[in-house]
Design an enzyme around this catalytic site. Structure first.
Site, PDB file in Angstrom:
ATOM      1  N   CYS A   2       0.827  -1.208   0.000  1.00 57.29           N
ATOM      2  CA  CYS A   2       0.000   0.000   0.000  1.00 57.29           C
ATOM      3  C   CYS A   2       0.868   1.268   0.000  1.00 57.29           C
ATOM      4  O   CYS A   2       1.622   1.496  -0.932  1.00 57.29           O
ATOM      5  CB  CYS A   2      -0.988  -0.030   1.161  1.00 57.29           C
ATOM      6  SG  CYS A   2      -2.390   1.102   0.911  1.00 57.29           S
ATOM      7  N   LYS A  44     -12.279   7.672  -1.559  1.00 54.12           N
ATOM      8  CA  LYS A  44     -11.429   6.563  -1.157  1.00 54.12           C
ATOM      9  C   LYS A  44     -11.649   5.347  -2.051  1.00 54.12           C
ATOM     10  O   LYS A  44     -12.787   4.981  -2.342  1.00 54.12           O
ATOM     11  CB  LYS A  44     -11.734   6.194   0.300  1.00 54.12           C
ATOM     12  CG  LYS A  44     -10.817   5.147   0.909  1.00 54.12           C
ATOM     13  CD  LYS A  44     -11.208   4.906   2.362  1.00 54.12           C
ATOM     14  CE  LYS A  44     -10.282   3.930   3.043  1.00 54.12           C
ATOM     15  NZ  LYS A  44     -10.684   3.702   4.465  1.00 54.12           N
ATOM     16  N   SER A 102      -7.914  -0.358  -0.007  1.00 49.08           N
ATOM     17  CA  SER A 102      -8.306   0.663   0.970  1.00 49.08           C
ATOM     18  C   SER A 102      -7.230   1.741   0.989  1.00 49.08           C
ATOM     19  O   SER A 102      -6.228   1.619   1.685  1.00 49.08           O
ATOM     20  CB  SER A 102      -8.471   0.034   2.365  1.00 49.08           C
ATOM     21  OG  SER A 102      -8.819   1.014   3.318  1.00 49.08           O
ATOM     22  N   HIS A 105      -4.364  -4.656  -0.418  1.00 48.09           N
ATOM     23  CA  HIS A 105      -4.250  -5.348   0.867  1.00 48.09           C
ATOM     24  C   HIS A 105      -4.663  -6.803   0.752  1.00 48.09           C
ATOM     25  O   HIS A 105      -5.665  -7.229   1.350  1.00 48.09           O
ATOM     26  CB  HIS A 105      -5.075  -4.622   1.922  1.00 48.09           C
ATOM     27  CG  HIS A 105      -4.474  -3.328   2.379  1.00 48.09           C
ATOM     28  ND1 HIS A 105      -3.376  -3.274   3.225  1.00 48.09           N
ATOM     29  CD2 HIS A 105      -4.789  -2.048   2.081  1.00 48.09           C
ATOM     30  CE1 HIS A 105      -3.065  -2.005   3.448  1.00 48.09           C
ATOM     31  NE2 HIS A 105      -3.890  -1.244   2.770  1.00 48.09           N
ATOM     32  N   GLU A 117      -3.427  -9.118   2.249  1.00 45.18           N
ATOM     33  CA  GLU A 117      -3.271  -9.752   3.568  1.00 45.18           C
ATOM     34  C   GLU A 117      -4.488  -9.583   4.464  1.00 45.18           C
ATOM     35  O   GLU A 117      -4.579 -10.216   5.527  1.00 45.18           O
ATOM     36  CB  GLU A 117      -2.039  -9.177   4.277  1.00 45.18           C
ATOM     37  CG  GLU A 117      -2.214  -7.840   4.968  1.00 45.18           C
ATOM     38  CD  GLU A 117      -2.216  -6.625   4.051  1.00 45.18           C
ATOM     39  OE1 GLU A 117      -2.331  -5.493   4.551  1.00 45.18           O
ATOM     40  OE2 GLU A 117      -2.099  -6.813   2.819  1.00 45.18           O
ATOM     41  N   ARG A 138     -15.557   1.785  11.743  1.00 47.27           N
ATOM     42  CA  ARG A 138     -14.703   2.788  12.384  1.00 47.27           C
ATOM     43  C   ARG A 138     -14.941   4.174  11.813  1.00 47.27           C
ATOM     44  O   ARG A 138     -14.899   5.184  12.531  1.00 47.27           O
ATOM     45  CB  ARG A 138     -13.235   2.396  12.200  1.00 47.27           C
ATOM     46  CG  ARG A 138     -12.218   3.340  12.808  1.00 47.27           C
ATOM     47  CD  ARG A 138     -10.860   3.149  12.150  1.00 47.27           C
ATOM     48  NE  ARG A 138     -10.877   3.520  10.741  1.00 47.27           N
ATOM     49  CZ  ARG A 138      -9.954   3.145   9.854  1.00 47.27           C
ATOM     50  NH1 ARG A 138      -8.959   2.366  10.215  1.00 47.27           N
ATOM     51  NH2 ARG A 138     -10.048   3.531   8.590  1.00 47.27           N
TER      52      ARG A 138
END
Length: 308
Positions: free
Chosen positions: A142, A163, A192, A235, A237, A249
């Site tokens: 990232c 985003k 992200s 991402h 992972e 969040r």
């Protein structure tokens, strides 16, 4: 073979519960084998989650992996306890004289800042240069991938108005690459980030190879063989729930695309990227094993000799 991590690292209990083989120092020293020495520079806020995600993928290899957790030398984490950092992490200033088969650098929530305004930018630049003489292969994730491309090639990142957030389909452009061995022609990866590297910004004369990208979110995986780096802009992972946790969040401001079934956060999630995450890391570790010198002290010598 298992992954060697500290006996009391929180990730150990999670991985053992999942059936991932792990070992401690006492078991490791009994094996007459040189483990692959892999270090993780963890810049993510929730370090325990990231440790677990990456240790899970590294621990799925048939090879013995010795994982070292590394932090920026003078940076104090605001989201992870000082006890955890003191117990399990070593500042880069303490490991800079050591050599590693592999080195991972995670993303960081600083995309809104120019690289030069990131507080630890100068040390990160020194780490990038250090990988050229003390690390055999590196994998950046990232923001770290964007930072490495900027450091080595001057490639700028571009802020996004909205985003890039969700699970997006990607195209395999290099099925013959050792890193994409066994990959489907089309596969899904979580994304992200608030910034991007554009295809047209990649210099055509620097040996960079675009391995995979998305029509919606741009480059995903870029190989930089001259510098021994594999850059993952997304991402792979992530856990099944990670994007959902980010959504909660952030107060539900932006629904992650192609993530919740029928875009309904109440429906049961399906992980569509786990197999490709294991495949990518397995391919990366296999490349380390096939190409790294048996003598760790020889890592980086071929670069020094070629520069002489």
């Amino acid at each position: 073979m298992p992954i060697k991590i500290a006996d009391d690292l929180p990730a150990r209990r999670t991985l053992e519960a999942e059936g991932v083989a792990v070992m401690g120092e006492a078991d490791a020293v009994r094996q007459d084998i040189r483990p692959l020495r892999i270090a993780l520079l963890n810049l993510m806020p929730n370090k325990i989650d990231t440790e677990t995600q990456l240790a899970r993928l590294l621990g799925a290899s048939p090879l013995q992996v010795e994982l070292t957790l590394v932090r920026i030398s003078d940076h104090v984490s605001r989201n992870t306890s000082a006890d955890h950092m003191q117990s399990f992490y070593r500042p880069w200033s303490d490991v800079r004289d050591e050599r590693f088969d592999g080195f991972l650098i995670t993303g960081a929530p600083v995309e809104h800042l120019p690289f030069e305004e990131v507080r630890y930018w100068q040390e990160l630049r020194a780490i990038f240069d250090w990988t050229q003489t003390h690390v055999h292969r590196s994998l950046s994730i990232c923001w770290a991938a964007q930072a490495a491309l900027y450091h080595f090639h001057g490639v700028e990142k571009h802020a996004l108005e909205r985003k890039a957030f969700g699970v997006f389909r990607h195209r395999n452009h290099a099925p013959a690459s050792p890193y994409l061995r066994g990959f489907s022609d089309d596969f899904s990866i979580p994304v992200s980030r608030w910034s991007e590297v554009r295809r047209e910004s990649l210099p055509v004369d620097r040996g960079l190879q675009l391995l995979a990208d998305s029509a919606e979110t741009g480059p995903c995986l870029v190989h930089d063989p001259r510098h021994g780096f594999l850059h993952m802009f997304n991402h792979v992972e992530y856990d099944t729930r990670t994007l959902g946790d980010e959504y909660a969040r952030d107060g539900g401001r932006q629904l992650p695309a192609h993530y919740f079934p029928d875009d309904d956060p109440a429906l049961l999630l399906e992980n569509r990227w786990r197999s490709h995450a294991h495949l990518l890391f397995g391919n990366w570790i296999n490349d380390l094993y096939q190409t790294a010198p048996f003598d760790v002290d020889m890592i980086g010598q071929e670069i020094l000799q070629s520069a002489a």
